[in-house]
Design a protein around this motif. Structure first.
Motif, PDB file in Angstrom:
ATOM      1  N   ARG A   1     -15.375   2.500 -10.556  1.00 13.85           N
ATOM      2  CA  ARG A   1     -16.703   2.025 -10.961  1.00 13.85           C
ATOM      3  C   ARG A   1     -16.836   0.518 -10.754  1.00 13.85           C
ATOM      4  N   PHE A   2     -15.756  -0.218 -11.027  1.00 15.04           N
ATOM      5  CA  PHE A   2     -15.757  -1.677 -10.878  1.00 15.04           C
ATOM      6  C   PHE A   2     -14.627  -2.061  -9.918  1.00 15.04           C
ATOM      7  N   PRO A   3     -14.840  -1.855  -8.621  1.00 15.44           N
ATOM      8  CA  PRO A   3     -13.742  -2.003  -7.644  1.00 15.44           C
ATOM      9  C   PRO A   3     -13.184  -3.429  -7.587  1.00 15.44           C
ATOM     10  N   ASP A   4     -11.884  -3.490  -7.326  1.00 16.00           N
ATOM     11  CA  ASP A   4     -11.183  -4.764  -7.214  1.00 16.00           C
ATOM     12  C   ASP A   4     -10.031  -4.558  -6.233  1.00 16.00           C
ATOM     13  N   PRO A   5     -10.088  -5.186  -5.058  1.00 21.20           N
ATOM     14  CA  PRO A   5      -9.022  -4.983  -4.078  1.00 21.20           C
ATOM     15  C   PRO A   5      -7.641  -5.373  -4.592  1.00 21.20           C
ATOM     16  N   LYS A   6      -7.606  -6.220  -5.603  1.00 19.76           N
ATOM     17  CA  LYS A   6      -6.300  -6.628  -6.155  1.00 19.76           C
ATOM     18  C   LYS A   6      -5.756  -5.599  -7.147  1.00 19.76           C
ATOM     19  N   ARG A   7      -6.606  -4.638  -7.538  1.00 13.22           N
ATOM     20  CA  ARG A   7      -6.189  -3.551  -8.444  1.00 13.22           C
ATOM     21  C   ARG A   7      -6.463  -2.222  -7.740  1.00 13.22           C
ATOM     22  N   PRO A   8      -5.597  -1.823  -6.804  1.00 14.93           N
ATOM     23  CA  PRO A   8      -5.842  -0.564  -6.086  1.00 14.93           C
ATOM     24  C   PRO A   8      -5.981   0.601  -7.071  1.00 14.93           C
ATOM     25  N   VAL A   9      -6.838   1.552  -6.716  1.00 19.90           N
ATOM     26  CA  VAL A   9      -7.111   2.713  -7.573  1.00 19.90           C
ATOM     27  C   VAL A   9      -5.857   3.577  -7.673  1.00 19.90           C
ATOM     28  N   PRO A  10      -5.538   4.096  -8.872  1.00 18.77           N
ATOM     29  CA  PRO A  10      -4.370   4.973  -9.014  1.00 18.77           C
ATOM     30  C   PRO A  10      -4.417   6.149  -8.038  1.00 18.77           C
ATOM     31  N   THR A  11      -3.239   6.506  -7.534  1.00 17.71           N
ATOM     32  CA  THR A  11      -3.124   7.645  -6.616  1.00 17.71           C
ATOM     33  C   THR A  11      -2.682   8.898  -7.364  1.00 17.71           C
TER      34      THR A  11
ATOM     35  N   SER B   1       0.815  -1.217   0.000  1.00 16.67           N
ATOM     36  CA  SER B   1       0.000   0.000   0.000  1.00 16.67           C
ATOM     37  C   SER B   1       0.847   1.265   0.000  1.00 16.67           C
ATOM     38  N   ASP B   2       2.166   1.105   0.144  1.00 12.45           N
ATOM     39  CA  ASP B   2       3.025   2.285   0.278  1.00 12.45           C
ATOM     40  C   ASP B   2       3.685   2.652  -1.042  1.00 12.45           C
ATOM     41  N   VAL B   3       2.903   2.631  -2.107  1.00 16.76           N
ATOM     42  CA  VAL B   3       3.453   2.962  -3.427  1.00 16.76           C
ATOM     43  C   VAL B   3       2.559   3.983  -4.117  1.00 16.76           C
ATOM     44  N   GLU B   4       3.205   4.801  -4.931  1.00 14.29           N
ATOM     45  CA  GLU B   4       2.439   5.715  -5.788  1.00 14.29           C
ATOM     46  C   GLU B   4       1.992   4.920  -6.998  1.00 14.29           C
ATOM     47  N   ILE B   5       0.689   4.951  -7.288  1.00 11.21           N
ATOM     48  CA  ILE B   5       0.170   4.222  -8.453  1.00 11.21           C
ATOM     49  C   ILE B   5      -0.260   5.234  -9.504  1.00 11.21           C
ATOM     50  N   ILE B   6       0.381   5.147 -10.665  1.00 12.19           N
ATOM     51  CA  ILE B   6       0.147   6.125 -11.730  1.00 12.19           C
ATOM     52  C   ILE B   6      -0.632   5.458 -12.861  1.00 12.19           C
ATOM     53  N   GLY B   7      -1.687   6.115 -13.289  1.00 10.83           N
ATOM     54  CA  GLY B   7      -2.465   5.587 -14.410  1.00 10.83           C
ATOM     55  C   GLY B   7      -3.253   6.692 -15.071  1.00 10.83           C
TER      56      GLY B   7
END
Ligand SMILES: [Zn+2]
Ligand SMILES: [Zn+2]
Length: 359
Positions: free
Chosen positions: A143-153, A127-133
């Motif tokens: 819209r289609f949540p998936d705990p294995k695909r955290p939302v981009p930060t 959880s301690d990463v910046e996710i860019i998308g």
């Protein structure tokens, strides 16, 4: 109806290829073997067979990781690791591949696009990463949540330059192609381009243009990636990364699919031919006639590609893996995209009957 509308046209004008009728399944023995060059040395190595992944430095800290079916990448910087994608088929092996070459922590994760088969293991980075998308990727994952695909930060619209630890990555979005939000990731110093699910070097690509959504955008992306000065393409699949030569071969193959699909539409959209095909199964079997029409065009386009000599004189089945199984699906998808996405040559005029079909 006139008599000449009753004559069957399908059988004579659509020679089945390898005994197929669009979705038929020929015997495996009828297919040629994949070109030997399709299987790189790592694939048959004891290490790969035991571990299930292969990691290789493309250039100056930019690493390519593959499960033999799915590709991902990471870049080692002075400050940490920037990971690109997290295919479930690699899963925790992505972390193993990183640990093979550095002890530095993963600080950033870039999502190429929202599809779970490419980022469905992203939770392995913690959880301690910046996710860019792309912002559309974020919208879809909310819209289609998936705990294995955290939302981009961190999201962007047209372009974003990631600079960190001496490494520069230029991210850009050129519009929907394979899917909405699919981005280009460019490492200018290393000359490595990462664009996922546009072409699969060495093969005919997974059926239906890699299950893409906007086929015109998907073709456009092929041309757009050639605008980059790259030595390596991380493409998402399959056995290997791409080089300019292997990428050009894939693009030429799909140009031939487009050529065959257009020729099929031109031939089978003439009003007299179309009416024959639609009516031949019987006036009370409209959808059988419809399927005959689509299958006729698909078979025609498939035959065009499978019999054509490519630019080096070889058949496509001699140059790319999977041609005799995948081409018919591409042909269907591409001819449908011509009907739906490209300009129509005509429309019905007042009093015109039958209409000028280009349906
Ligand atoms: Zn995808
Ligand atoms: Zn893919």
């Amino acid at each position: 109806m006139c008599d000449n509308h009753q004559k069957p046209i399908v059988a004579s004008d659509t020679p089945a290829f390898f005994g197929i009728d669009h979705y038929g399944f020929p015997e495996a023995g009828e297919h040629p073997a994949d070109p030997p060059s399709y299987y790189p040395p790592y694939f048959l190595s004891e290490r790969f067979q035991r571990l299930g992944y292969h990691v290789e430095e493309l250039r100056d800290g930019f690493y390519w990781v593959t499960s033999g079916g799915y590709d991902a990448a990471f870049v080692v910087t002075a400050d940490g690791v920037i990971a690109i994608d997290a295919p479930p088929t690699l899963g925790e092996n992505m972390l193993e591949a990183i640990r093979d070459v550095t002890d530095k922590p993963v600080t950033h994760v870039i999502y190429s696009h929202w599809h779970s088969d490419h980022i469905g293991a992203a939770e392995v980075y913690g959880s301690d990463v910046e996710i860019i998308g792309h912002e559309i990727t974020k919208e879809l994952l909310e819209r289609f949540p998936d705990p294995k695909r955290p939302v981009p930060t961190l999201t962007f619209d047209k372009a974003y330059t990631l600079v960190g630890g001496g490494v520069t990555l230029e991210l850009s979005y050129k519009g929907e192609n394979h899917c909405p939000g699919n981005i280009f990731i460019w490492a200018p110093a290393q000359k490595v381009l990462t664009v996922i699910d546009i072409i699969s070097p060495g093969s005919a690509t997974f059926m239906h243009c890699d299950a893409s959504q906007n086929i015109s955008g998907w073709y456009e992306a092929q041309a757009q990636l050639m605008e980059y000065d790259f030595d390596f393409l991380v493409a998402g699949h399959h056995m290997s990364y791409g080089t300019p030569d292997t990428v050009k071969a894939s693009i030429e193959y799909f140009a031939d699919v487009l050529e065959g699909a257009q020729a099929a539409i031109d031939r089978f959209s003439r009003s007299d031919v179309l009416i024959d095909i639609l009516i031949e199964p019987g006036l009370d079997k409209f959808w059988v006639g419809t399927e005959n029409w689509i299958n006729s065009m698909t078979n025609f386009a498939t035959k065009h590609v499978l019999e054509k000599r490519s630019s080096n004189g070889q058949l496509w089945s001699e140059r790319l893996a999977g041609v005799t199984t995948q081409t018919k699906y591409h042909a269907y998808t591409v001819l449908e995209s011509i009907r739906l996405e490209r300009n129509r040559p005509n429309y019905r005029l007042k009093g015109e009957n039958p209409p000028p079909f280009y349906a």
